[in-house]
Design an enzyme around this catalytic site. Sequence first.
Site, PDB file in Angstrom:
ATOM      1  N   HIS A  87      -4.182  -2.203  -6.212  1.00 41.85           N
ATOM      2  CA  HIS A  87      -3.502  -0.954  -6.526  1.00 41.85           C
ATOM      3  C   HIS A  87      -4.576   0.050  -6.906  1.00 41.85           C
ATOM      4  CE1 HIS A  87       0.283  -3.104  -6.629  1.00 41.85           C
ATOM      5  NE2 HIS A  87      -0.305  -4.012  -7.367  1.00 41.85           N
ATOM      6  N   ASP A 135       0.818  -1.222   0.000  1.00 44.74           N
ATOM      7  CA  ASP A 135       0.000   0.000   0.000  1.00 44.74           C
ATOM      8  C   ASP A 135       0.849   1.268   0.000  1.00 44.74           C
ATOM      9  OD1 ASP A 135      -2.337  -1.542   0.126  1.00 44.74           O
ATOM     10  OD2 ASP A 135      -2.249  -1.623   2.304  1.00 44.74           O
TER      11      ASP A 135
END
Length: 424
Positions: A40, A12
């Site tokens: 993503h 992340d």
Amino acid sequence: MVRAIVGANWGDEGKGKITDMLGETSDVIVRFQGGSNAGHTIINEYGKFALHLLPSGVFYGHTTSIIGNGVALNIPYLCREIQGIVDRGVPKPRILVSDRAQIMMPYHILFDEYEEERLGKKSFGSTKSGIAPFYSDKYAKTGFQVSELFDEALLKEKVERVLEQKNILLEHMYHKPKLDPAELYQTLMGYRDMVKPYVADTALYLHDALKEGKTVLLEGQLGTLKDPDFGIYPMVTSSSTLAAYGAIGAGIPPYEIKDIICVVKAYSSAVGAGEFVSEIFGEEADELRRRGGDAGEFGATTGRPRRMGWFDAVASRYGCRMQGATEVALTVLDVLGYLDELPVCVGYEIDGTVTKDFPVTAKLAKAKPVYEKLPGWKCDIRGIRSYGELPENCRGYIEFIEREIGVPITMVSNGPGREEIIRR
Ligand code: GDP
């Protein structure tokens, strides 16, 4: 020339955004490990997308997207994801799937759920995408390669052989319904028809592309600290998250990887269980999570709230070192503009001794963070496009981090959008 975009932390970090951005100057973009277990988030002219299996470069007309042999390939998921972006006006991407990629079987997902259920409180916090059972089978040599879908006799025999073992576990270990070989075979025939248009010898394709001087981008998933060898084992993922693995998971020579862009987040966040030395709690954490918005609140795949923490220079330096970072993209810096001062974890105190080297998991569990505090800049830095225009304290924070991690920070990301980047 090959560039890799990989994470230094727990995932992340914002790799998707950097990949989407650098996709513009790439010909081929490759996913080389992992599966649909991490997401993503990309924001560009077509809107906001959460991609899980497709490389973040699929939005350009000129790129070829490759699902490499190292990926855990969930075929229906891939097809849904392709349809999902096409439905939203993105031109149909050119996608190749390695004939050597292995297939995420429906039972991998079931076993992932059943095992987490069995472990109860001791569970790994798996995303239940089947990743651990998938890679276990791959290395136990009971996995299915895409190429095997096209040999019906072999497939039929193998389905029966593999299910014999799976059914013993289902019946006696998990007390769950058994699987029917004929039904699974039919499912796999469906998978074959779905994936057929994309299947290719992608290692050969990449070999030829590199010979022609094309630019290739490897997109990593998660980060160093989730690597099975160098991460916080056993709270890791089941495929290597390191740039070095890009050579294997894509099928290219290791010496072709010239540039390793390590994405480092300006503060810490993690989803799932595991040691997290600079973690913060309570109102302090809630505020950072809230300010982080999409970048802070929830994992793109699971929707689970992220655990938050201050920047960890020990973990990030190690994260960059194990990736072999040649440059760093520092992301989500804009979120920190509200703080009066910014604690940075510059050492771990373990049994009374302070270290700057990231230890093995058992020692990590005992580590207490040693903080140095830097002054905040107390303003919004979004919209700034040149390094010199950043407030002095903000530059101070960036340069402090750069000294701590020992790798040049060449890009600073100050917003989720494709254009929100400061190059140094
Ligand atoms: P990845 O797995 O490394 O690709 O990261 P994710 O996409 O899961 O998480 C990154 C989150 O941060 C996404 O919601 C992005 O839109 C967001 N993001 C990326 N860079 C920035 C940035 O510089 N500032 C802000 N505010 N958000 C960012």
